[in-house]
Design a protein around this motif. Structure first.
Motif, PDB file in Angstrom:
ATOM      1  N   LEU A  28      47.962  43.624  50.469  1.00 58.26           N
ATOM      2  CA  LEU A  28      48.002  44.978  49.900  1.00 58.26           C
ATOM      3  C   LEU A  28      48.944  45.035  48.707  1.00 58.26           C
ATOM      4  O   LEU A  28      48.644  45.675  47.691  1.00 58.26           O
ATOM      5  CB  LEU A  28      48.434  45.984  50.971  1.00 58.26           C
ATOM      6  CG  LEU A  28      47.420  46.271  52.074  1.00 58.26           C
ATOM      7  CD1 LEU A  28      48.028  47.202  53.117  1.00 58.26           C
ATOM      8  CD2 LEU A  28      46.146  46.897  51.485  1.00 58.26           C
ATOM      9  N   GLN A  29      50.080  44.361  48.839  1.00 59.71           N
ATOM     10  CA  GLN A  29      51.028  44.322  47.726  1.00 59.71           C
ATOM     11  C   GLN A  29      50.400  43.669  46.499  1.00 59.71           C
ATOM     12  O   GLN A  29      50.588  44.134  45.369  1.00 59.71           O
ATOM     13  CB  GLN A  29      52.289  43.567  48.131  1.00 59.71           C
ATOM     14  CG  GLN A  29      53.370  43.538  47.050  1.00 59.71           C
ATOM     15  CD  GLN A  29      54.604  42.785  47.494  1.00 59.71           C
ATOM     16  OE1 GLN A  29      54.652  42.215  48.579  1.00 59.71           O
ATOM     17  NE2 GLN A  29      55.615  42.774  46.651  1.00 59.71           N
ATOM     18  N   PHE A  32      47.889  46.189  44.936  1.00 57.73           N
ATOM     19  CA  PHE A  32      48.572  47.248  44.186  1.00 57.73           C
ATOM     20  C   PHE A  32      49.182  46.696  42.899  1.00 57.73           C
ATOM     21  O   PHE A  32      49.215  47.379  41.870  1.00 57.73           O
ATOM     22  CB  PHE A  32      49.639  47.913  45.048  1.00 57.73           C
ATOM     23  CG  PHE A  32      49.086  48.802  46.111  1.00 57.73           C
ATOM     24  CD1 PHE A  32      48.171  49.786  45.805  1.00 57.73           C
ATOM     25  CD2 PHE A  32      49.473  48.655  47.440  1.00 57.73           C
ATOM     26  CE1 PHE A  32      47.639  50.619  46.775  1.00 57.73           C
ATOM     27  CE2 PHE A  32      48.961  49.476  48.425  1.00 57.73           C
ATOM     28  CZ  PHE A  32      48.029  50.469  48.093  1.00 57.73           C
ATOM     29  N   HIS A  33      49.643  45.466  42.958  1.00 63.43           N
ATOM     30  CA  HIS A  33      50.215  44.840  41.764  1.00 63.43           C
ATOM     31  C   HIS A  33      49.141  44.645  40.689  1.00 63.43           C
ATOM     32  O   HIS A  33      49.381  44.917  39.496  1.00 63.43           O
ATOM     33  CB  HIS A  33      50.836  43.494  42.130  1.00 63.43           C
ATOM     34  CG  HIS A  33      51.452  42.758  40.969  1.00 63.43           C
ATOM     35  ND1 HIS A  33      52.524  43.243  40.252  1.00 63.43           N
ATOM     36  CD2 HIS A  33      51.116  41.567  40.383  1.00 63.43           C
ATOM     37  CE1 HIS A  33      52.842  42.397  39.290  1.00 63.43           C
ATOM     38  NE2 HIS A  33      52.003  41.371  39.347  1.00 63.43           N
ATOM     39  N   LEU A  35      46.328  46.383  40.420  1.00 57.79           N
ATOM     40  CA  LEU A  35      45.949  47.713  39.932  1.00 57.79           C
ATOM     41  C   LEU A  35      46.965  48.232  38.918  1.00 57.79           C
ATOM     42  O   LEU A  35      46.598  48.868  37.922  1.00 57.79           O
ATOM     43  CB  LEU A  35      45.819  48.686  41.107  1.00 57.79           C
ATOM     44  CG  LEU A  35      44.652  48.445  42.053  1.00 57.79           C
ATOM     45  CD1 LEU A  35      44.720  49.407  43.227  1.00 57.79           C
ATOM     46  CD2 LEU A  35      43.314  48.590  41.326  1.00 57.79           C
ATOM     47  N   TRP A  36      48.233  47.955  39.175  1.00 52.99           N
ATOM     48  CA  TRP A  36      49.281  48.387  38.250  1.00 52.99           C
ATOM     49  C   TRP A  36      49.161  47.654  36.918  1.00 52.99           C
ATOM     50  O   TRP A  36      49.227  48.270  35.855  1.00 52.99           O
ATOM     51  CB  TRP A  36      50.647  48.154  38.872  1.00 52.99           C
ATOM     52  CG  TRP A  36      51.790  48.276  37.893  1.00 52.99           C
ATOM     53  CD1 TRP A  36      52.637  47.289  37.498  1.00 52.99           C
ATOM     54  CD2 TRP A  36      52.207  49.456  37.188  1.00 52.99           C
ATOM     55  NE1 TRP A  36      53.546  47.769  36.592  1.00 52.99           N
ATOM     56  CE2 TRP A  36      53.306  49.092  36.382  1.00 52.99           C
ATOM     57  CE3 TRP A  36      51.755  50.765  37.148  1.00 52.99           C
ATOM     58  CZ2 TRP A  36      53.952  50.005  35.555  1.00 52.99           C
ATOM     59  CZ3 TRP A  36      52.400  51.675  36.319  1.00 52.99           C
ATOM     60  CH2 TRP A  36      53.485  51.293  35.545  1.00 52.99           C
ATOM     61  N   LYS A  40      48.595  50.017  33.758  1.00 48.05           N
ATOM     62  CA  LYS A  40      49.921  50.470  33.338  1.00 48.05           C
ATOM     63  C   LYS A  40      49.986  50.787  31.853  1.00 48.05           C
ATOM     64  O   LYS A  40      50.725  51.683  31.440  1.00 48.05           O
ATOM     65  CB  LYS A  40      50.983  49.433  33.697  1.00 48.05           C
ATOM     66  CG  LYS A  40      51.017  48.190  32.803  1.00 48.05           C
ATOM     67  CD  LYS A  40      52.281  47.378  33.039  1.00 48.05           C
ATOM     68  CE  LYS A  40      52.427  46.260  32.029  1.00 48.05           C
ATOM     69  NZ  LYS A  40      53.732  45.567  32.151  1.00 48.05           N
ATOM     70  N   TRP A  88      43.990  59.148  37.391  1.00 49.35           N
ATOM     71  CA  TRP A  88      44.140  57.705  37.566  1.00 49.35           C
ATOM     72  C   TRP A  88      42.850  57.064  38.060  1.00 49.35           C
ATOM     73  O   TRP A  88      42.499  55.962  37.618  1.00 49.35           O
ATOM     74  CB  TRP A  88      45.283  57.402  38.533  1.00 49.35           C
ATOM     75  CG  TRP A  88      45.537  55.935  38.672  1.00 49.35           C
ATOM     76  CD1 TRP A  88      46.304  55.142  37.872  1.00 49.35           C
ATOM     77  CD2 TRP A  88      44.971  55.064  39.666  1.00 49.35           C
ATOM     78  NE1 TRP A  88      46.266  53.838  38.302  1.00 49.35           N
ATOM     79  CE2 TRP A  88      45.458  53.756  39.398  1.00 49.35           C
ATOM     80  CE3 TRP A  88      44.116  55.265  40.747  1.00 49.35           C
ATOM     81  CZ2 TRP A  88      45.107  52.673  40.186  1.00 49.35           C
ATOM     82  CZ3 TRP A  88      43.768  54.166  41.529  1.00 49.35           C
ATOM     83  CH2 TRP A  88      44.268  52.892  41.247  1.00 49.35           C
TER      84      TRP A  88
END
Length: 340
Positions: A28-29, A32-33, A35-36, A40, A88
């Motif tokens: 999951l981390q 999310f990384h 996606l960021w 960003k 977003w």
């Protein structure tokens, strides 16, 4: 000795096949990384300013929108996560469609090497596969839960025109036209969500004539100044063959076509909302700073142009705050300060 070695090998073969694989939290981390990294660079341009547009418009009482839902400062503040999510989620679809293209990956390797494809975290094929799930999921969420399905479909259409039909490569004017329309639908959806579209039937929200006029004005602001983002990306755009303003017009003329409209729209928007000298002067100083940087700091490095672009984003966000009533505006700014 030979038996011990065979026993050790047998034990290694019977070890759990999942040993050494990342755990669920680690996966999951990583997601999310990614996606960021993917979103960003566009979050300050789309998500933050467009969310501020919707929230400040809802805080303008009935000047821009009427709704059967309760519109007070506390209720609007509670809708901040939904407004951010609307912006977003639609930005995610655009970035998936844009960054999956081979020419975009080549450009990103020069301008934005941290993105998932040039950094080797994902492939173009994996981006396409993600879109197969993300497009219907985002559309269903925005339609069923936020009542912004119409705005989402229009944004999908503009994303298709910009990326797959190469509208973003047709020239800087046509590119700005597509982006200006996109901002209009981002802002319209943000305004509806901030006014409570997720809580009431779709027909119970009405945009006023002043609301539509303000949406048009902001789209014109974007149309005439959005190419500020191209100042920092000249190397990658040239490699891709994209005909952006700095490449077509030359560096100084392109900067003047940004600086002059920024000054004009700062004054016009302050006049549109009949702002006093104190508030109007504050916005004017920020607009003048952006215009000055565009012209006076040419010839510097891309970091300087990136800072100018970020200040342009801040300027648009401040312009978006103009409709909010002074009492709500101060409370909104204070709440943002606490969140930051």
């Amino acid at each position: 000795m030979g038996k011990k070695r065979l026993s050790a090998e047998a034990a290694a073969e019977t070890e759990s096949p999942t040993k050494g694989l990342p755990s669920v939290p680690e996966r999951l981390q990583a997601v999310f990384h990614i996606l960021w990294l993917m979103t960003k660079d566009d979050t300050p341009t789309f998500v933050v300013p467009n969310s501020i547009f919707g929230l400040s418009g809802a805080l303008a009482s009935t000047a821009l929108i009427t709704s059967s839902a309760t519109i007070t400062f506390p209720t609007v503040l509670c809708r901040v996560p939904l407004v951010l999510l609307f912006n977003w989620s639609n930005l995610l679809i655009f970035d998936l469609a844009n960054q999956r293209l081979p020419e975009s990956a080549a450009e990103d390797s020069l301008n934005k090497p941290w993105r998932p494809i040039p950094s080797g975290l994902m492939t173009c094929t994996q981006f396409r596969q993600c879109m197969l799930f993300a497009i219907p999921l985002v559309l269903l969420f925005n339609h069923l839960f936020l009542n912004t399905g119409t705005e989402t479909i229009y944004l999908y259409t503009l994303t298709w025109l910009y990326n797959d039909l190469k509208g973003g490569d047709e020239g800087w004017i046509f590119r700005n036209v597509i982006i200006a329309f996109a901002f209009g639908f981002y802002n319209l959806g943000s305004l509806k969500v901030a006014a409570g579209s997720a809580e009431i039937p779709k027909g119970d929200i009405t945009i006023t004539s002043a609301g539509y006029a303000w949406l048009v004005v902001i789209s014109l602001v974007v149309l005439t100044t959005m190419h500020v983002q191209d100042l920092k990306d000249v190397a990658g755009d040239a490699a891709r063959g994209r005909r952006t303003a700095p490449i077509v017009l030359g560096d100084l003329p392109a900067r003047l076509t940004i600086a002059i409209p920024v000054l004009f729209w700062t004054l016009y928007c302050a006049f549109f909302w009949r702002m006093g000298w104190l508030c109007g002067g504050g916005v004017g100083l920020l607009g003048a700073w952006v215009a000055w940087r565009c012209v006076a700091l040419r010839g510097k490095d891309t970091r300087t142009d990136r800072k100018t672009w970020q200040l342009w984003c801040a300027w648009t966000a401040v312009v978006y705050l103009m409709p909010a009533r002074p009492s709500n505006l101060m409370r909104f700014v204070s709440a943002c300060g606490l969140l930051l």
